[in-house]
Motif scaffolding. Structure first.
Motif, mmCIF file in Angstrom:
data_model
loop_
_atom_site.group_PDB
_atom_site.id
_atom_site.type_symbol
_atom_site.label_atom_id
_atom_site.label_comp_id
_atom_site.label_asym_id
_atom_site.label_seq_id
_atom_site.Cartn_x
_atom_site.Cartn_y
_atom_site.Cartn_z
ATOM 1 N N VAL A 43 12.091 45.679 50.590
ATOM 2 C CA VAL A 43 12.072 44.048 49.954
ATOM 3 C C VAL A 43 13.168 43.735 48.867
ATOM 4 C CG1 VAL A 43 10.395 42.490 48.484
ATOM 5 C CG2 VAL A 43 9.626 44.182 50.395
ATOM 6 N N VAL A 44 13.320 44.584 48.200
ATOM 7 C CA VAL A 44 14.297 44.791 46.800
ATOM 8 C C VAL A 44 15.711 44.346 47.496
ATOM 9 C CG1 VAL A 44 15.768 45.675 45.260
ATOM 10 C CG2 VAL A 44 13.115 45.722 45.107
ATOM 11 N N GLN A 45 16.010 45.331 48.493
ATOM 12 C CA GLN A 45 17.368 44.951 49.491
ATOM 13 C C GLN A 45 17.517 43.635 49.772
ATOM 14 O OE1 GLN A 45 18.206 48.393 51.789
ATOM 15 N NE2 GLN A 45 17.632 49.786 50.199
ATOM 16 N N LEU A 46 16.450 43.320 50.417
ATOM 17 C CA LEU A 46 16.647 41.795 51.106
ATOM 18 C C LEU A 46 16.623 40.839 50.110
ATOM 19 C CD1 LEU A 46 13.780 42.224 53.947
ATOM 20 C CD2 LEU A 46 16.204 42.297 54.405
ATOM 21 N N LEU A 47 15.883 40.971 49.062
ATOM 22 C CA LEU A 47 15.657 39.964 48.149
ATOM 23 C C LEU A 47 17.308 39.651 47.457
ATOM 24 C CD1 LEU A 47 14.051 37.811 46.574
ATOM 25 C CD2 LEU A 47 13.400 39.842 45.011
ATOM 26 N N TYR A 88 -2.478 53.585 44.831
ATOM 27 C CA TYR A 88 -3.668 53.751 46.199
ATOM 28 C C TYR A 88 -3.097 53.645 47.459
ATOM 29 C CZ TYR A 88 -7.265 52.429 42.455
ATOM 30 O OH TYR A 88 -8.164 52.347 41.395
ATOM 31 N N TYR A 89 -1.797 53.144 47.424
ATOM 32 C CA TYR A 89 -1.010 53.227 48.613
ATOM 33 C C TYR A 89 0.338 53.808 48.539
ATOM 34 C CZ TYR A 89 -4.890 50.151 49.707
ATOM 35 O OH TYR A 89 -6.233 49.331 49.918
ATOM 36 N N GLU A 90 0.737 54.959 48.981
ATOM 37 C CA GLU A 90 1.900 55.488 48.698
ATOM 38 C C GLU A 90 2.942 54.802 49.520
ATOM 39 O OE1 GLU A 90 3.510 58.274 47.091
ATOM 40 O OE2 GLU A 90 1.639 58.628 46.269
ATOM 41 N N ASP A 91 2.669 53.932 50.301
ATOM 42 C CA ASP A 91 3.680 53.288 51.382
ATOM 43 C C ASP A 91 4.571 52.125 50.264
ATOM 44 O OD1 ASP A 91 2.737 53.772 54.174
ATOM 45 O OD2 ASP A 91 1.111 53.730 52.965
ATOM 46 N N ILE A 92 3.796 51.669 49.300
ATOM 47 C CA ILE A 92 4.250 50.663 48.462
ATOM 48 C C ILE A 92 5.647 50.872 47.998
ATOM 49 C CG2 ILE A 92 4.068 49.631 46.085
ATOM 50 C CD1 ILE A 92 2.263 48.592 48.479
ATOM 51 N N ARG A 93 6.187 52.146 47.448
ATOM 52 C CA ARG A 93 7.257 52.354 46.958
ATOM 53 C C ARG A 93 8.383 52.172 48.175
ATOM 54 N NH1 ARG A 93 9.135 58.103 46.821
ATOM 55 N NH2 ARG A 93 7.100 59.340 47.694
ATOM 56 N N PHE A 94 8.236 52.652 49.302
ATOM 57 C CA PHE A 94 9.198 52.348 50.504
ATOM 58 C C PHE A 94 9.175 51.155 50.820
ATOM 59 C CE2 PHE A 94 6.776 56.733 50.971
ATOM 60 C CZ PHE A 94 7.996 57.593 50.698
ATOM 61 N N ALA A 136 15.802 45.136 39.588
ATOM 62 C CA ALA A 136 15.766 46.287 40.803
ATOM 63 C C ALA A 136 15.291 47.397 40.193
ATOM 64 C CB ALA A 136 16.833 46.202 41.671
ATOM 65 N N GLN A 137 15.938 47.963 39.092
ATOM 66 C CA GLN A 137 15.612 49.227 38.687
ATOM 67 C C GLN A 137 14.140 49.307 38.069
ATOM 68 O OE1 GLN A 137 17.739 51.881 39.331
ATOM 69 N NE2 GLN A 137 15.761 53.202 38.659
ATOM 70 N N SER A 138 13.928 48.139 37.153
ATOM 71 C CA SER A 138 12.594 47.745 36.785
ATOM 72 C C SER A 138 11.431 47.963 37.576
ATOM 73 C CB SER A 138 12.550 46.594 35.916
ATOM 74 O OG SER A 138 13.326 46.650 34.724
ATOM 75 N N LEU A 139 11.682 47.349 38.860
ATOM 76 C CA LEU A 139 10.480 47.486 39.534
ATOM 77 C C LEU A 139 10.486 48.795 40.521
ATOM 78 C CD1 LEU A 139 11.034 44.383 42.082
ATOM 79 C CD2 LEU A 139 9.363 44.836 40.651
ATOM 80 N N ASN A 140 11.559 49.543 40.662
ATOM 81 C CA ASN A 140 11.250 50.983 41.134
ATOM 82 C C ASN A 140 10.837 51.811 40.271
ATOM 83 O OD1 ASN A 140 12.533 50.295 43.844
ATOM 84 N ND2 ASN A 140 14.828 50.373 42.989
#
Length: 272
Positions: free
Chosen positions: A180-184, A169-175, A81-85
């Motif tokens: 997604v990470v919480q659901l996963l 290109y899309y700021e929405d990705i991190r939100f 999770a931390q690596s993705l964020n």
């Protein structure tokens, strides 16, 4: 990857560049912190204590030795999770380097993930220390952690390459990524075991099979828990086949991630 793209450098220089970035990330993360690296295992410990109280004593989980069962999977989960964020913003964070110098940009996500791997290493040291204190059977199968980590690192790197590129290109990705990470987290056998999934009367055999096959993390977490606590007595038949599928998923994501990254990396300076 070593001969990758424009600005390719020798493996020795790659290693040096990655180590310097990892060192910098670790210093920045714990700058002005009194406890420093201690937070790499204090945070997981506090979260495990809370989850043990909630799931074991309030909800009433029937898993024996719940805190240890959770610990063995929660550490790799935090690494993922931390690596993705962190990886999602690894290019934007180093925008000055990207704009000023020509170097293989793939060094940035590799360094970002490696810095989290250091935290995982310290977490496992604490886990092994706890094994010496508590009546937990310690066995030689803990060496399975090495190939499991290799697969997880490969899978995580592939995902980070994708999300870091999209984030430019899309700021929405991190939100979106946070959700997604919480659901996963709840789709992985962390606060429950794979045996509970396999024994559930509410799931058909097909869904049970897909639960393991479609989530590359599931066989890995089964492996961590089993190798560290149960002497490699795999709880699902054909475990090695599931692990092979997980490895194939990891290679697929890495391949796609590298293709996407290579297509856009030399445009990052324009959008930083």
């Amino acid at each position: 990857v070593m001969g990758y793209g424009r600005g390719a450098v020798s493996p020795l220089r790659w290693s040096w560049a990655v180590s310097q970035l990892v060192r910098r990330d670790l210093k920045v993360r714990y700058k002005n912190s009194v406890l420093g690296f201690c937070w790499s295992f204090l945070n997981p410990l506090m979260q495990i204590v809370v989850m043990t109280i909630v799931f074991k004593y309030i909800i009433g989980s029937r898993i024996n030795n719940f805190s240890m069962e959770l610990f063995t999977c929660f550490l790799p989960w935090l690494f993922f999770a931390q690596s993705l964020n962190d990886g999602a913003v690894c290019v934007a964070k180093d925008n000055l380097l990207v704009r000023k110098y020509a170097f293989p940009r793939v060094i940035l996500p590799i360094a970002s993930i490696t810095s989290n791997l250091v935290h995982l290493f310290f977490g496992f040291l604490v886990l092994f220390a706890i094994f010496l204190v508590l009546p937990v059977h310690f066995n030689v199968y803990f060496l399975w952690v090495i190939p499991l980590l290799a697969i997880q690192f490969t899978f995580t790197l592939g995902l980070v390459l994708l999300v870091a590129t999209l984030q430019m290109y899309y700021e929405d990705i991190r939100f979106l990524l946070n959700s997604v990470v919480q659901l996963l987290f709840f789709l992985c056998p962390t606060v429950y075991t794979v045996e509970q999934v396999m024994e559930s009367a509410r799931l058909s055999p097909l869904w049970k099979e897909l639960y393991i096959l479609l989530n590359p993390l599931t066989p890995l977490f089964i492996g961590y828990r089993t190798a560290l606590l149960h002497g490699a007595e795999w709880p699902v038949a054909g475990y090695y086949s599931y692990l092979a599928v997980s490895a194939l998923w990891a290679l697929l994501f890495l391949g796609v991630g590298l293709l996407v990254w290579r297509r856009y990396e030399w445009h990052f300076a324009e959008v930083c």
